[in-house]
Design an enzyme around this catalytic site. Structure first.
Site, PDB file in Angstrom:
ATOM      1  N   THR A  40      22.641 -19.961 -35.930  1.00  0.00           N
ATOM      2  CA  THR A  40      22.399 -20.946 -36.988  1.00  0.00           C
ATOM      3  C   THR A  40      21.212 -20.538 -37.849  1.00  0.00           C
ATOM      4  OG1 THR A  40      23.302 -22.729 -35.630  1.00  0.00           O
ATOM      5  CG2 THR A  40      21.869 -23.373 -37.456  1.00  0.00           C
ATOM      6  N   HIS A  43      22.253 -17.864 -40.255  1.00  0.00           N
ATOM      7  CA  HIS A  43      23.010 -18.395 -41.394  1.00  0.00           C
ATOM      8  C   HIS A  43      22.075 -19.035 -42.416  1.00  0.00           C
ATOM      9  CE1 HIS A  43      27.038 -17.514 -40.135  1.00  0.00           C
ATOM     10  NE2 HIS A  43      26.905 -18.143 -38.984  1.00  0.00           N
TER      11      HIS A  43
END
Length: 352
Positions: A40, A43
């Site tokens: 995460t 990203h």
């Protein structure tokens, strides 16, 4: 204090100085010790996937972490369930802040809260010297769990939650995806007494990590190679349990093809787009496919702590997943390493 923040839309982050956070009602302040990098975070750094639109900028990243309680906010000492919280305690932190009011929350299924907010995604996270979180999210660790292990408890909880979807003792287990969570699943399955654990991945470095924590076979995801391994291990009818950690469409189809009739398939890996699988085989083989998200709040935390504090061997197996350690000033190198595909878990030491 130092904080690694997303300050504008587009690729990149900034290590900046900002004021220390002040705990609000029902919150505690934590001095951060270690943080782990997650997909995460990558990203958000790259500004791709689901990152655009999920954040209100500027915002501090980081949801895998450990630290020490340095302040109890107003109201905490009067809250039921906060009696065990004291200054100086080392804690891990559940990264999902739930509403407490939706049907799932009221039924004790907080990990399925429909209004869940993510620390480091929807509110300031722990890539900083200090962070504030709701007191309910703090998980006090025993003395046997040091700062590094405590910072692993978010991904470890994912692995425990995935493994708990099926009986593993005496079973043949096929795992697809040898990232840090997949490798943890190998260690957990072997600790639980699985008969054989086989894991597949494209990355030879990660396959080698899986071998070191006890995988009976760590293989490229090739059907013929897998069949040969099954013959060698005397797995005649197929695997009893399949754990999917990669998000790759071909990985789920491999589980469907190589698991025995009636097998349980637990899916934690997130695919990037919709895909088709052979549903006829799922139906006629009576396969159970179950999606897994996060950790059960907070039963998974109990299980993860009990397993880890009672087994020195498991602790060392889990610690081996940490392959790189950096200081906050080295954050760019840390993110490059995490994104290379050749690393296990990458840690940032906020005490330096």
């Amino acid at each position: 204090m130092r904080a690694l923040r997303k300050t504008s839309e587009g690729p990149g982050l900034e290590l900046v100085e900002i004021p220390e956070p002040v705990p609000g009602w029902g919150e505690i302040k934590i001095r951060v010790e270690r943080t782990g990098l997650c997909g995460t975070d990558l990203h958000i750094y790259r500004w791709d996937g689901g990152a655009p639109g999920a954040m209100t900028l500027p915002q501090t990243l980081g949801h895998e972490f450990s630290g020490v309680i340095v302040e109890l906010g107003p109201g905490v000492e009067d809250e039921k369930g906060a009696e065990d919280l004291r200054l100086g305690q080392r804690v891990s932190v559940e990264g999902h802040v739930v509403c407490g009011r939706c049907r799932n929350c009221r039924a004790g299924r907080g990990h399925m809260c429909v209004r869940s907010k993510g620390i480091g995604v929807n509110r300031d996270g722990a890539f900083a010297d200090y962070v504030v979180v709701p007191f309910e999210n703090a998980w006090v660790q025993p003395d046997t769990i040091d700062a590094e292990l405590a910072a692993l408890f978010d991904p470890l909880g994912n692995a425990v939650h995935t493994c708990q979807q099926a009986t593993l003792t005496g079973q043949d287990v096929l795992i697809t995806g040898a990232g840090p969570i997949g490798i943890m699943c190998v260690a957990l399955a072997k600790h639980a007494g699985a008969r054989h654990v086989v894991i597949t991945d494209l990355n030879e470095d990660r396959l080698d990590m899986a071998r070191k924590v006890g995988a009976d076979r760590a293989l490229q995801p090739d059907a013929e190679v897998l069949r040969e391994a099954m013959v060698e291990l005397r797995i005649r009818e197929g695997f009893d349990v399949g754990l999917e950690l990669s998000g790759a469409p071909s990985a789920l189809q491999m589980l469907v093809d190589f698991c025995n009739h009636g097998a349980m398939l637990a899916l934690l890996g997130l695919p990037t787009k919709p895909f088709a699988i052979e549903w006829g085989k799922v139906i006629t083989h009576m396969l159970t496919i179950k999606g897994v998200y996060g950790r059960e709040m907070y039963d998974t935390w109990y299980v993860a702590t009990f397993l880890t504090e009672t087994s020195p061997e498991l602790r060392e197996a889990l610690r081996s997943v940490i392959t790189h350690r950096f200081t906050p000033d080295q954050w760019e190198e840390a993110f490059a390493t995490a994104g290379s595909g050749r690393a296990g878990k990458v840690m940032i030491d906020w005490e330096k």
